[in-house]
Design a protein around this motif. Sequence first.
Motif, PDB file in Angstrom:
ATOM      1  N   GLY B  12       0.772  -1.236   0.000  1.00 20.45           N
ATOM      2  CA  GLY B  12       0.000   0.000   0.000  1.00 20.45           C
ATOM      3  C   GLY B  12       0.801   1.282   0.000  1.00 20.45           C
ATOM      4  N   THR B  13       2.086   1.213  -0.332  1.00 19.96           N
ATOM      5  CA  THR B  13       2.881   2.441  -0.328  1.00 19.96           C
ATOM      6  C   THR B  13       2.802   3.154  -1.680  1.00 19.96           C
ATOM      7  N   GLY B  14       2.229   2.481  -2.672  1.00 17.70           N
ATOM      8  CA  GLY B  14       2.138   3.097  -3.994  1.00 17.70           C
ATOM      9  C   GLY B  14       3.027   2.413  -5.017  1.00 17.70           C
ATOM     10  N   LYS B  15       3.407   1.189  -4.713  1.00 20.03           N
ATOM     11  CA  LYS B  15       4.285   0.430  -5.600  1.00 20.03           C
ATOM     12  C   LYS B  15       3.698   0.286  -7.000  1.00 20.03           C
ATOM     13  N   THR B  16       2.433  -0.111  -7.066  1.00 22.96           N
ATOM     14  CA  THR B  16       1.821  -0.336  -8.371  1.00 22.96           C
ATOM     15  C   THR B  16       1.596   0.982  -9.107  1.00 22.96           C
ATOM     16  N   THR B  17       1.307   2.049  -8.371  1.00 27.98           N
ATOM     17  CA  THR B  17       1.175   3.371  -8.993  1.00 27.98           C
ATOM     18  C   THR B  17       2.486   3.762  -9.664  1.00 27.98           C
ATOM     19  N   ILE B  18       3.595   3.532  -8.974  1.00 28.56           N
ATOM     20  CA  ILE B  18       4.901   3.869  -9.547  1.00 28.56           C
ATOM     21  C   ILE B  18       5.227   2.938 -10.717  1.00 28.56           C
ATOM     22  N   VAL B 249      -4.906  13.377  -7.198  1.00 24.99           N
ATOM     23  CA  VAL B 249      -5.202  12.928  -8.561  1.00 24.99           C
ATOM     24  C   VAL B 249      -4.988  11.411  -8.686  1.00 24.99           C
ATOM     25  N   VAL B 250      -4.139  10.844  -7.804  1.00 24.08           N
ATOM     26  CA  VAL B 250      -3.881   9.400  -7.864  1.00 24.08           C
ATOM     27  C   VAL B 250      -5.192   8.626  -7.750  1.00 24.08           C
ATOM     28  N   ASN B 251      -6.042   9.029  -6.804  1.00 19.34           N
ATOM     29  CA  ASN B 251      -7.319   8.346  -6.636  1.00 19.34           C
ATOM     30  C   ASN B 251      -8.210   8.492  -7.861  1.00 19.34           C
ATOM     31  N   LYS B 252      -8.183   9.697  -8.429  1.00 27.19           N
ATOM     32  CA  LYS B 252      -8.965   9.954  -9.632  1.00 27.19           C
ATOM     33  C   LYS B 252      -8.468   9.054 -10.770  1.00 27.19           C
ATOM     34  N   GLU B 256     -10.393   6.132 -13.127  1.00 26.34           N
ATOM     35  CA  GLU B 256     -10.482   6.190 -14.586  1.00 26.34           C
ATOM     36  C   GLU B 256      -9.583   5.160 -15.265  1.00 26.34           C
ATOM     37  N   ASN B 257      -9.072   4.208 -14.465  1.00 28.24           N
ATOM     38  CA  ASN B 257      -8.194   3.153 -14.982  1.00 28.24           C
ATOM     39  C   ASN B 257      -7.009   3.713 -15.773  1.00 28.24           C
ATOM     40  N   LYS B 258      -6.400   4.749 -15.262  1.00 27.59           N
ATOM     41  CA  LYS B 258      -5.247   5.332 -15.948  1.00 27.59           C
ATOM     42  C   LYS B 258      -4.064   5.391 -15.006  1.00 27.59           C
ATOM     43  N   THR B 259      -2.887   5.601 -15.586  1.00 26.29           N
ATOM     44  CA  THR B 259      -1.705   5.782 -14.744  1.00 26.29           C
ATOM     45  C   THR B 259      -1.603   7.263 -14.393  1.00 26.29           C
ATOM     46  N   ILE B 260      -0.968   7.559 -13.276  1.00 25.39           N
ATOM     47  CA  ILE B 260      -0.910   8.944 -12.801  1.00 25.39           C
ATOM     48  C   ILE B 260      -0.151   9.853 -13.767  1.00 25.39           C
ATOM     49  N   VAL B 261       0.819   9.292 -14.500  1.00 26.89           N
ATOM     50  CA  VAL B 261       1.598  10.146 -15.413  1.00 26.89           C
ATOM     51  C   VAL B 261       0.809  10.583 -16.647  1.00 26.89           C
ATOM     52  N   GLU B 262      -0.400  10.034 -16.809  1.00 28.81           N
ATOM     53  CA  GLU B 262      -1.237  10.502 -17.915  1.00 28.81           C
ATOM     54  C   GLU B 262      -1.929  11.830 -17.569  1.00 28.81           C
ATOM     55  N   TYR B 263      -1.797  12.258 -16.320  1.00 32.13           N
ATOM     56  CA  TYR B 263      -2.344  13.565 -15.907  1.00 32.13           C
ATOM     57  C   TYR B 263      -1.165  14.519 -15.789  1.00 32.13           C
ATOM     58  N   ASP B 265      -0.591  17.553 -15.562  1.00 29.69           N
ATOM     59  CA  ASP B 265      -0.521  18.700 -14.654  1.00 29.69           C
ATOM     60  C   ASP B 265      -0.330  18.280 -13.204  1.00 29.69           C
ATOM     61  N   SER B 266      -0.472  16.989 -12.926  1.00 33.39           N
ATOM     62  CA  SER B 266      -0.443  16.577 -11.521  1.00 33.39           C
ATOM     63  C   SER B 266       0.973  16.681 -10.946  1.00 33.39           C
ATOM     64  N   LYS B 267       1.011  16.911  -9.640  1.00 34.24           N
ATOM     65  CA  LYS B 267       2.306  17.077  -8.965  1.00 34.24           C
ATOM     66  C   LYS B 267       3.117  15.791  -9.017  1.00 34.24           C
ATOM     67  N   ALA B 268       2.416  14.667  -8.763  1.00 26.71           N
ATOM     68  CA  ALA B 268       3.098  13.381  -8.727  1.00 26.71           C
ATOM     69  C   ALA B 268       3.694  13.045 -10.084  1.00 26.71           C
ATOM     70  N   CYS B 269       2.976  13.430 -11.144  1.00 25.99           N
ATOM     71  CA  CYS B 269       3.424  13.132 -12.506  1.00 25.99           C
ATOM     72  C   CYS B 269       4.814  13.692 -12.764  1.00 25.99           C
ATOM     73  N   LYS B 270       5.011  14.945 -12.377  1.00 25.11           N
ATOM     74  CA  LYS B 270       6.284  15.594 -12.644  1.00 25.11           C
ATOM     75  C   LYS B 270       7.425  14.860 -11.927  1.00 25.11           C
ATOM     76  N   SER B 271       7.204  14.557 -10.649  1.00 27.36           N
ATOM     77  CA  SER B 271       8.248  13.869  -9.878  1.00 27.36           C
ATOM     78  C   SER B 271       8.570  12.509 -10.469  1.00 27.36           C
ATOM     79  N   ILE B 272       7.533  11.781 -10.867  1.00 28.51           N
ATOM     80  CA  ILE B 272       7.776  10.425 -11.375  1.00 28.51           C
ATOM     81  C   ILE B 272       8.517  10.478 -12.709  1.00 28.51           C
ATOM     82  N   LYS B 273       8.188  11.490 -13.546  1.00 29.92           N
ATOM     83  CA  LYS B 273       8.911  11.630 -14.813  1.00 29.92           C
ATOM     84  C   LYS B 273      10.399  11.900 -14.578  1.00 29.92           C
ATOM     85  N   ASP B 274      10.663  12.765 -13.583  1.00 27.92           N
ATOM     86  CA  ASP B 274      12.064  13.044 -13.250  1.00 27.92           C
ATOM     87  C   ASP B 274      12.767  11.769 -12.802  1.00 27.92           C
ATOM     88  N   ILE B 275      12.064  10.985 -11.996  1.00 28.57           N
ATOM     89  CA  ILE B 275      12.640   9.727 -11.498  1.00 28.57           C
ATOM     90  C   ILE B 275      12.963   8.797 -12.662  1.00 28.57           C
TER      91      ILE B 275
END
Lengths: 278, 293, 109
Positions: B12-18, B249-252, B256-263, B265-275
């Motif tokens: 539940g830490t967000g492994k699958t989201t990442i 936005v992660v919950n959203k 919508e059955n999408k990955t967070i990086v498809e949004y 403008d989201s904050k998480a998206c930017k960080s994950i792209k950098d990673i």
Amino acid sequence: MNISVLSGKGGTGKTTVATNLAVYLSSKGKNVQYLDYDVEEPNGFIFLKPKIQSVKDVKVRVPKIDSDKCIGCGECSKECRFNALAVINKGVVLFEKLCHNCGLCSLVCKENAITEKQRKIGEIDIGNKERLKVYRGKIDIGEPMGIPIIKELKNYLYKDSINIIDSPPGSSCSVVNTIDDSDYSVVVTEPTIFGLHDLEIAVNVIRQMNIPLGVIINKSGSEDNIIEEYLNSENIELLGKIPFSRDIAKAYSKGELIDNIPLGAFEKVLEKIEMGRL
Amino acid sequence: MKKLVVISGKGGTGKTTITSSLAYLSNGKRIADCDVEAPNLNLLLNNKIIDEKLYVGGSIAKVDESLCIDCGKCREYCRFDAISKEILIDPLKCEGCGTCKYICPKDAIKMEDEETGYIYTSEIEKGNFVYAKLNIGADAAGKVVTEIRKEIDNYSNENDLIIIDGAPGVGCVVIASITNCDMAVIVTEPTQSGLSDLKRIFSLVKQFNIKPYVVINKYDINKDMTREIKNYCKEEGIKNIKKVPFDSVVNKSLKENKTIVEYSDSKACKSIKDIWVDINKKMGGNNYENSNS
Amino acid sequence: MKICLTATDKNLDSKLHSRFGRCDYFLIYDSETKEYYTLENDPNLAHGAGVNAAQRVVDENIDVLITGNLGPNAKEILLKAEIKCYKGEDKELKRNINLFKEDKLSNIC
């Protein structure tokens, strides 16, 4: 009486529910024990902060080969279904981590060259938080199989106390071995598609084992209908909800029990115990 | 062929989201879901199954009642309490060791293949994705991970990067997931439990000599804990530490059955792209880079 | 000298299999007589595929093993049996045998 707390998916709040439920029932004067069976990642003690009174090693039996008696016939290696033994240059090489401790090799060896020795794979910590007795199973890092620790923990299940069992996540053999003697299971889920998907897996396991169950929705909010529709269609009791709240998340992150946890679900469990319905 | 595994110790830490985000960002996608007890990646990847394979995890004892004389020897020698007084085998408890078969004086016990589940190979946009569905109480879950990895290897070329979604915990499934990987992305969260499980999973990663890359997800939920985790990483000599903010936005995106990086403008998206860009650099090569999309 | 190679098929034109424990075949080549034979591996073993495979090739009294990746358990057995292991290339078996003869393969253990 054994009440197991499960989750299918990790991180839904299983430990939050298990620890707070144990403390709640204990505060109602019940004789309660908390047992952490989640041996790969046991976190209940972070919240309970018990006084640890003793630590017991968990050991499994593995073969011990007497090289004077061994004639290198290779029978043990042939019979071992886990390929934990190999015979090279008339000597036996043992791979302890592949061994499932079944004892077949010592039966097979005609030269009586195989006896058994003990090997530590983890430990059980025993302590208390006021009146609440607590136990924690912990697997040593690098050890693949936790089930012997789960079986060892069962020795501490006393019939006349209410045993709250914090189960491992998932649906595999460890979960089956954890809940096989449960009188009731509480499944904790969260209102997301992941939560629902893994709830269904957990319900399947519990139903296959004929254990009555109820569900708690954690991080509850506007999306609860994802879970509620499923529960209705499957005729599963919703015990209660714990709302998504920053306070609860904060208390959790600091490793604290939750003072203001909504008690609806816990009251229902208590009622079931008192009415003798479990 | 390079291999990246995403693990978390704690669930539940967000492994699958990442993982799903890295999968989305990678070109020539080779993805394996090795979180076999609670596989979730297929809910996000919009995949089409092209092959399914029966998976046999191990064997299980079967008693031939016409030969059995009820002597009870099998029950006496079984160490897994899998045989009842009536000499019935409990398939959920049988370990498949064959001791009962060996000890039976009447040859009344046979070992049979146990159908443990299915392995699915599927197509996704620009690549392949392999996952499994296991039966309840499945044993030898480590082996199914090995099988999944073998399957995705078959679809991969020399220059491909394979992304593996690992399981929570530190047991056999995790060990099978991280074996032979080049880098392990460890997703943690700023909680006491998160730190405790990070320590356990890191000792495992160290035993297997895999380069660690720590991602503190939802770092802004408890900045004190984030600091504590960073300090721990520094003490352990872990150089790669990145943070991802909490993002509603992660919950959203899940809805919508999408990955967070498809949004975008989201904050998480930017960080994950950098990673993602950083991981590619650290894994030695521009072969996998596709971070501009 | 007996050389064992992990193979995708039963002849010298087949490619080297990159995984020892879970390869399809073992091809055993005698460098003196230039003859060879193959053994089928069981890729569906639930447990300890590496140990099982190592035991099988050790029982064939080989001197050299050429494969892709070798797990730690198999490595331990092969080391004990004093078998020299080399990392082959993703090419035909006969190419790998030549590379071995020209001393162009690197040692695994």
